[in-house]
Design a protein around this motif. Structure first.
Motif, PDB file in Angstrom:
ATOM      1  N   GLY A  13      40.887  54.058  49.825  1.00  0.00           N
ATOM      2  CA  GLY A  13      39.428  54.806  49.648  1.00  0.00           C
ATOM      3  C   GLY A  13      39.363  55.219  48.199  1.00  0.00           C
ATOM      4  O   GLY A  13      38.024  55.006  47.769  1.00  0.00           O
ATOM      5  N   SER A  14      40.267  55.589  47.661  1.00  0.00           N
ATOM      6  CA  SER A  14      40.090  56.160  46.074  1.00  0.00           C
ATOM      7  C   SER A  14      39.798  54.794  45.265  1.00  0.00           C
ATOM      8  O   SER A  14      38.895  55.043  44.378  1.00  0.00           O
ATOM      9  N   ALA A  15      40.172  53.535  45.457  1.00  0.00           N
ATOM     10  CA  ALA A  15      39.808  52.696  44.768  1.00  0.00           C
ATOM     11  C   ALA A  15      38.492  52.053  45.062  1.00  0.00           C
ATOM     12  O   ALA A  15      37.671  51.514  44.098  1.00  0.00           O
ATOM     13  N   VAL A  16      37.996  52.047  46.415  1.00  0.00           N
ATOM     14  CA  VAL A  16      36.837  51.715  46.547  1.00  0.00           C
ATOM     15  C   VAL A  16      35.778  52.795  46.132  1.00  0.00           C
ATOM     16  O   VAL A  16      34.694  52.130  45.445  1.00  0.00           O
ATOM     17  N   VAL A  17      36.146  53.992  46.073  1.00  0.00           N
ATOM     18  CA  VAL A  17      35.195  54.834  45.345  1.00  0.00           C
ATOM     19  C   VAL A  17      34.909  54.460  43.994  1.00  0.00           C
ATOM     20  O   VAL A  17      33.878  54.810  43.475  1.00  0.00           O
ATOM     21  N   VAL A 148      35.763  44.628  58.014  1.00  0.00           N
ATOM     22  CA  VAL A 148      36.581  44.085  56.921  1.00  0.00           C
ATOM     23  C   VAL A 148      38.064  44.277  57.528  1.00  0.00           C
ATOM     24  O   VAL A 148      38.437  45.290  57.871  1.00  0.00           O
ATOM     25  N   ARG A 149      38.942  43.199  57.532  1.00  0.00           N
ATOM     26  CA  ARG A 149      40.535  43.098  57.747  1.00  0.00           C
ATOM     27  C   ARG A 149      41.132  42.841  56.726  1.00  0.00           C
ATOM     28  O   ARG A 149      41.363  41.736  56.229  1.00  0.00           O
ATOM     29  N   PRO A 150      41.618  44.086  56.011  1.00  0.00           N
ATOM     30  CA  PRO A 150      42.514  43.845  54.901  1.00  0.00           C
ATOM     31  C   PRO A 150      43.964  43.240  55.360  1.00  0.00           C
ATOM     32  O   PRO A 150      44.290  43.335  56.484  1.00  0.00           O
ATOM     33  N   GLY A 151      44.437  42.230  54.164  1.00  0.00           N
ATOM     34  CA  GLY A 151      45.756  42.015  54.572  1.00  0.00           C
ATOM     35  C   GLY A 151      46.694  43.116  54.239  1.00  0.00           C
ATOM     36  O   GLY A 151      46.352  44.333  54.069  1.00  0.00           O
ATOM     37  N   ILE A 152      48.063  42.886  53.771  1.00  0.00           N
ATOM     38  CA  ILE A 152      48.841  43.994  53.561  1.00  0.00           C
ATOM     39  C   ILE A 152      48.665  44.230  51.984  1.00  0.00           C
ATOM     40  O   ILE A 152      48.591  43.347  51.183  1.00  0.00           O
ATOM     41  N   LEU A 195      35.911  43.769  47.228  1.00  0.00           N
ATOM     42  CA  LEU A 195      35.267  43.244  48.321  1.00  0.00           C
ATOM     43  C   LEU A 195      34.684  44.115  49.378  1.00  0.00           C
ATOM     44  O   LEU A 195      33.300  43.903  49.964  1.00  0.00           O
ATOM     45  N   PHE A 196      35.104  45.385  49.291  1.00  0.00           N
ATOM     46  CA  PHE A 196      34.244  46.314  50.015  1.00  0.00           C
ATOM     47  C   PHE A 196      32.921  46.614  49.395  1.00  0.00           C
ATOM     48  O   PHE A 196      31.803  47.020  50.159  1.00  0.00           O
TER      49      PHE A 196
END
Length: 290
Positions: A13-17, A148-152, A195-196
């Motif tokens: 979340g912090s990276a997306v923000v 969205v389905r993230p990988g590891i 991607l988000f």
């Protein structure tokens, strides 16, 4: 766009923000406790266990909702939360992006699975496919609903690779659960954040997108890189599933031993996603925190 983000303070979340903000969007975190953040940060207060608070947070000035919150583990609670978030969006063509994960696919063969593959969820995400279907069904009610389905996820010293480094430091050797043949689909957290943003701004209603930059990373090699990151020489040993289950819990141990090959080509081809961060083995062994 004004984007309401659940899970805004978490690892992903912090990276997306940060990415949303960098690209000029107005981010409004939804938090349980506003006092936990700086008083000048505009927030909405809500809780996954309180549907009324979620519904109230999705006001008319919100253009999109991104749900990165950790599920409660209770299907009825998560379903009620989802419906509360979606209710104000129905009939508005506003975006709703839900975070699932590749574990809903279960074990795969050697052919990379696409978003069209049937789900075969393992225990730790057992009911997640049903939540996904509820999200996608909202597209029929004029919600730009996206899964969205993230990988590891790796990068910034976090995610499961960060845990593996901690385990290597604790045990004096890198460890992988189960077989050395296990492979993981993976993505850097900053590539995933991009991607988000694309999902929020460009993805079609009813889309499922795999957030996977590397289709199949050998877990034994990952464990060796984690050992180097922990100050070792790249030694590895298998961690029997039964022993791992005692340490981290049975469902998580099963997930760690899950062999998957997953394609992320759809996001590249349809949205122009271009993952560019360092490969996980390079980053871990080199000690990069970026």
């Amino acid at each position: 766009m004004r984007v309401l983000v659940l899970g805004a303070t978490g690892y992903i979340g912090s990276a997306v923000v940060s990415r949303l903000t960098l690209e000029g969007h107005d981010v409004v975190p939804l938090v349980k406790d506003a006092a936990a953040l700086h008083p000048d940060v505009p927030v909405r207060v809500g809780d996954l266990t309180d549907p009324a608070s979620l519904r109230a947070a999705v006001t008319d000035d919100v253009d999109a909702v991104v749900n990165l919150a950790t599920p409660t583990g209770d299907e009825s609670v998560d379903t009620a939360a989802l419906e509360a978030l979606l209710a104000p969006l129905r009939g508005t063509n506003r975006a709703f992006v839900y975070t699932s994960g590749v574990w809903v696919l279960g074990a795969t063969g050697d052919t990379p699975l696409t978003e069209d593959a049937p789900t075969n969820a393992i225990a730790i995400v057992g009911y997640r496919p049903r939540i996904e279907q509820r999200v996608l069904a909202a597209a029929g009610d004029d919600v730009r609903a996206v899964v969205v389905r993230p990988g590891i996820v790796y990068g910034r010293g976090g995610g499961i690779p960060g845990l593996m480094t901690d385990w290597a430091r604790e045990h004096g050797t890198g460890r992988y659960v189960g077989s050395a043949a296990v492979r993981w689909p993976m993505v850097h957290v900053d590539d995933l954040a991009e991607l988000f943003v694309l999902a929020v701004t460009k993805a079609d209603a009813g889309s499922v997108l795999h957030g996977v930059a590397h289709e199949a990373v050998p877990v034994a090699a990952l464990a060796a890189a984690a050992d180097i990151a922990a100050g070792g020489t790249g030694r590895v040993e298998p961690w029997p599933v039964e022993q791992a289950a005692e340490a981290v819990g049975g469902p998580f141990a099963e997930a760690l031993g899950l062999n998957q090959v997953v394609s992320g080509r759809r996001a590249v081809e349809e949205l122009g996603w271009l993952p560019s961060r360092p490969y996980v083995l390079t980053e871990l062994a080199g000690g990069s925190r970026g």
